[in-house]
Design a protein around this motif. Structure first.
Motif, PDB file in Angstrom:
ATOM      1  N   ASP A   1       1.084  -1.137   0.484  1.00 57.79           N
ATOM      2  CA  ASP A   1      -0.121   0.052   0.098  1.00 57.79           C
ATOM      3  C   ASP A   1       1.641   1.347  -0.148  1.00 57.79           C
ATOM      4  O   ASP A   1       2.341   1.596   0.524  1.00 57.79           O
ATOM      5  CB  ASP A   1      -0.482   0.477   0.525  1.00 57.79           C
ATOM      6  N   GLY A   2       0.450   2.474  -0.814  1.00 54.66           N
ATOM      7  CA  GLY A   2       1.303   3.740  -0.769  1.00 54.66           C
ATOM      8  C   GLY A   2       2.429   4.026  -1.959  1.00 54.66           C
ATOM      9  O   GLY A   2       2.783   4.882  -1.811  1.00 54.66           O
ATOM     10  N   ILE A   3       2.754   2.767  -2.993  1.00 57.58           N
ATOM     11  CA  ILE A   3       2.795   2.961  -3.871  1.00 57.58           C
ATOM     12  C   ILE A   3       2.234   3.034  -5.280  1.00 57.58           C
ATOM     13  O   ILE A   3       1.206   1.881  -5.803  1.00 57.58           O
ATOM     14  CB  ILE A   3       4.140   1.665  -3.793  1.00 57.58           C
ATOM     15  N   THR A   4       2.326   3.752  -5.883  1.00 57.06           N
ATOM     16  CA  THR A   4       1.961   3.700  -7.787  1.00 57.06           C
ATOM     17  C   THR A   4       2.920   4.040  -8.571  1.00 57.06           C
ATOM     18  O   THR A   4       4.171   4.070  -8.452  1.00 57.06           O
ATOM     19  CB  THR A   4       1.402   5.394  -6.946  1.00 57.06           C
ATOM     20  N   CYS A   5       3.020   3.072  -9.861  1.00 53.55           N
ATOM     21  CA  CYS A   5       3.745   3.343 -10.179  1.00 53.55           C
ATOM     22  C   CYS A   5       3.183   3.388 -11.697  1.00 53.55           C
ATOM     23  O   CYS A   5       2.261   3.254 -11.590  1.00 53.55           O
ATOM     24  CB  CYS A   5       4.502   1.737 -10.972  1.00 53.55           C
ATOM     25  N   HIS A   6       3.431   4.123 -12.434  1.00 50.69           N
ATOM     26  CA  HIS A   6       3.876   4.762 -14.090  1.00 50.69           C
ATOM     27  C   HIS A   6       4.887   4.144 -14.813  1.00 50.69           C
ATOM     28  O   HIS A   6       5.528   4.324 -14.420  1.00 50.69           O
ATOM     29  CB  HIS A   6       3.619   6.596 -13.624  1.00 50.69           C
ATOM     30  N   VAL A   7       3.687   3.811 -15.811  1.00 48.42           N
ATOM     31  CA  VAL A   7       4.907   3.113 -17.342  1.00 48.42           C
ATOM     32  C   VAL A   7       4.227   3.722 -18.363  1.00 48.42           C
ATOM     33  O   VAL A   7       2.837   3.946 -18.438  1.00 48.42           O
ATOM     34  CB  VAL A   7       4.506   1.482 -16.550  1.00 48.42           C
ATOM     35  N   SER A   8       4.913   4.041 -18.782  1.00 50.06           N
ATOM     36  CA  SER A   8       4.474   4.354 -20.608  1.00 50.06           C
ATOM     37  C   SER A   8       5.896   3.731 -21.383  1.00 50.06           C
ATOM     38  O   SER A   8       5.785   3.035 -21.151  1.00 50.06           O
ATOM     39  CB  SER A   8       5.505   5.691 -21.121  1.00 50.06           C
ATOM     40  N   TYR A   9       4.567   3.754 -22.243  1.00 48.35           N
ATOM     41  CA  TYR A   9       5.244   2.262 -23.723  1.00 48.35           C
ATOM     42  C   TYR A   9       4.789   3.051 -25.120  1.00 48.35           C
ATOM     43  O   TYR A   9       3.875   3.442 -25.005  1.00 48.35           O
ATOM     44  CB  TYR A   9       4.181   1.335 -23.103  1.00 48.35           C
ATOM     45  N   PHE A  10       5.335   2.237 -25.757  1.00 47.71           N
ATOM     46  CA  PHE A  10       4.678   3.071 -27.435  1.00 47.71           C
ATOM     47  C   PHE A  10       3.490   2.598 -28.054  1.00 47.71           C
ATOM     48  O   PHE A  10       3.763   0.877 -27.959  1.00 47.71           O
ATOM     49  CB  PHE A  10       5.557   3.174 -28.563  1.00 47.71           C
ATOM     50  N   GLU A  11       2.471   2.622 -28.377  1.00 48.64           N
ATOM     51  CA  GLU A  11       1.691   2.174 -28.734  1.00 48.64           C
ATOM     52  C   GLU A  11       1.454   2.109 -30.237  1.00 48.64           C
ATOM     53  O   GLU A  11       0.789   3.415 -30.913  1.00 48.64           O
ATOM     54  CB  GLU A  11       0.136   2.434 -28.094  1.00 48.64           C
ATOM     55  N   ARG A  12       2.043   1.264 -31.306  1.00 47.20           N
ATOM     56  CA  ARG A  12       1.702   1.481 -32.806  1.00 47.20           C
ATOM     57  C   ARG A  12       0.263   1.766 -32.686  1.00 47.20           C
ATOM     58  O   ARG A  12      -0.558   0.875 -33.492  1.00 47.20           O
ATOM     59  CB  ARG A  12       1.969   0.066 -33.070  1.00 47.20           C
ATOM     60  N   GLY A  13      -0.110   2.263 -34.397  1.00 52.26           N
ATOM     61  CA  GLY A  13      -1.252   1.835 -34.958  1.00 52.26           C
ATOM     62  C   GLY A  13      -1.952   1.357 -36.087  1.00 52.26           C
ATOM     63  O   GLY A  13      -0.606   0.915 -36.676  1.00 52.26           O
ATOM     64  N   VAL A  14      -2.341   1.685 -36.699  1.00 49.47           N
ATOM     65  CA  VAL A  14      -2.673   0.501 -37.868  1.00 49.47           C
ATOM     66  C   VAL A  14      -1.975   0.925 -39.291  1.00 49.47           C
ATOM     67  O   VAL A  14      -1.915  -0.172 -39.370  1.00 49.47           O
ATOM     68  CB  VAL A  14      -4.634   0.501 -38.301  1.00 49.47           C
ATOM     69  N   ILE A  15      -2.036   1.858 -39.336  1.00 47.70           N
ATOM     70  CA  ILE A  15      -1.200   2.241 -40.606  1.00 47.70           C
ATOM     71  C   ILE A  15       0.606   1.668 -40.169  1.00 47.70           C
ATOM     72  O   ILE A  15       0.779   1.395 -41.883  1.00 47.70           O
ATOM     73  CB  ILE A  15      -1.333   3.967 -40.989  1.00 47.70           C
ATOM     74  N   ASP A  16       0.753   2.658 -39.055  1.00 49.75           N
ATOM     75  CA  ASP A  16       2.052   1.606 -38.444  1.00 49.75           C
ATOM     76  C   ASP A  16       2.606   0.615 -38.757  1.00 49.75           C
ATOM     77  O   ASP A  16       3.481   0.265 -39.435  1.00 49.75           O
ATOM     78  CB  ASP A  16       2.828   2.633 -37.641  1.00 49.75           C
ATOM     79  N   ARG A  17       0.676  -0.138 -38.820  1.00 45.47           N
ATOM     80  CA  ARG A  17       1.274  -1.962 -38.680  1.00 45.47           C
ATOM     81  C   ARG A  17       1.238  -2.394 -40.000  1.00 45.47           C
ATOM     82  O   ARG A  17       2.141  -3.658 -40.372  1.00 45.47           O
ATOM     83  CB  ARG A  17      -0.266  -2.330 -37.534  1.00 45.47           C
ATOM     84  N   LEU A  18      -0.139  -1.127 -40.711  1.00 46.47           N
ATOM     85  CA  LEU A  18      -0.055  -2.421 -42.240  1.00 46.47           C
ATOM     86  C   LEU A  18       1.714  -1.786 -42.606  1.00 46.47           C
ATOM     87  O   LEU A  18       2.072  -2.251 -44.056  1.00 46.47           O
ATOM     88  CB  LEU A  18      -0.695  -0.979 -43.278  1.00 46.47           C
ATOM     89  N   GLN A  19       1.622  -1.026 -42.883  1.00 43.59           N
ATOM     90  CA  GLN A  19       3.466  -0.410 -43.537  1.00 43.59           C
ATOM     91  C   GLN A  19       4.869  -1.308 -42.877  1.00 43.59           C
ATOM     92  O   GLN A  19       5.544  -2.020 -43.794  1.00 43.59           O
ATOM     93  CB  GLN A  19       4.535   1.135 -43.125  1.00 43.59           C
ATOM     94  N   LYS A  20       4.416  -1.808 -42.025  1.00 44.60           N
ATOM     95  CA  LYS A  20       5.694  -2.711 -41.231  1.00 44.60           C
ATOM     96  C   LYS A  20       5.158  -4.086 -41.352  1.00 44.60           C
ATOM     97  O   LYS A  20       6.320  -5.365 -41.038  1.00 44.60           O
ATOM     98  CB  LYS A  20       5.646  -2.090 -39.568  1.00 44.60           C
ATOM     99  N   GLY A  21       3.927  -4.505 -41.540  1.00 46.66           N
ATOM    100  CA  GLY A  21       3.461  -5.564 -41.906  1.00 46.66           C
ATOM    101  C   GLY A  21       3.852  -6.733 -41.110  1.00 46.66           C
ATOM    102  O   GLY A  21       3.472  -7.496 -40.573  1.00 46.66           O
ATOM    103  N   ASN A  22       4.388  -6.107 -39.302  1.00 45.30           N
ATOM    104  CA  ASN A  22       4.151  -7.186 -38.236  1.00 45.30           C
ATOM    105  C   ASN A  22       2.864  -6.433 -37.269  1.00 45.30           C
ATOM    106  O   ASN A  22       2.787  -5.677 -36.636  1.00 45.30           O
ATOM    107  CB  ASN A  22       4.833  -6.926 -37.454  1.00 45.30           C
ATOM    108  N   TRP A  23       1.994  -7.135 -38.182  1.00 44.17           N
ATOM    109  CA  TRP A  23       0.558  -7.065 -37.149  1.00 44.17           C
ATOM    110  C   TRP A  23      -0.002  -6.746 -35.935  1.00 44.17           C
ATOM    111  O   TRP A  23      -0.582  -6.359 -34.585  1.00 44.17           O
ATOM    112  CB  TRP A  23      -0.632  -7.698 -38.347  1.00 44.17           C
TER     113      TRP A  23
END
Length: 160
Positions: free
Chosen positions: A46-68
């Motif tokens: 109790d009393g500890i909060t963590c904040h995590v940040s990360y990159f989320e790929r969009g649909v266009i990026d997924r189409l361009q790179k082919g890694n869906w």
């Protein structure tokens, strides 16, 4: 539902770490790629909060790179005291314990946060990394919460 699926569901729920709440989303380009910021509380401290940040790929990026089916392994973490600290029964081994996980691919890749207690320095360490079946990633981030010189309640007594 067959017995195997029911058992897998039960084990997944029984051992489930903290759930995150999205607190921020920043667009980084016109392709729909975003940086997401999520907050979660340590389920056993109790009393500890963590904040995590990360990159989320969009649909266009997924189409361009082919890694869906997956997002990058990169992440950042910051954990801070956000209230009185009360520590329940935590894992005190060198590997610590998983306090958060989140799928970042269709099946095999997860973003994970482990908590480790550094007894010599009276500090909680939070390690963010990705876990994969193969080709593990060396991308990680770390945050610490010092426990010294403040009141901390230990459910099982402070480790000696």
């Amino acid at each position: 539902m067959n017995r195997f699926a029911a058992a897998a569901l039960f084990l997944g729920l029984a051992a489930s770490p903290a759930l995150a709440q999205e607190v921020g989303e920043v667009g980084v380009d016109w392709l729909g790629n975003d940086i997401i910021v999520e907050a979660f509380k340590d389920p056993k401290v109790d009393g500890i909060t963590c904040h995590v940040s990360y990159f989320e790929r969009g649909v266009i990026d997924r189409l361009q790179k082919g890694n869906w089916f997956e997002d990058p392994s990169d992440s950042s973490i910051a954990c801070r005291q956000t209230g009185p600290i009360a520590i329940r029964d935590i894992d005190l081994t060198k590997g610590g314990e998983e306090v958060f996980n989140q799928g970042i691919s269709l099946i095999w890749k997860q973003r994970v946060v482990n908590r480790i207690y550094d007894k010599a320095n009276d500090t909680l360490i939070y390690l963010s990394h990705s876990r994969q079946v193969q080709d593990g990633s060396a991308k990680m981030a770390i945050s610490t919460v010092p426990l010294f010189n403040q009141p901390v309640t230990w459910a099982n007594g402070k480790p000696q």
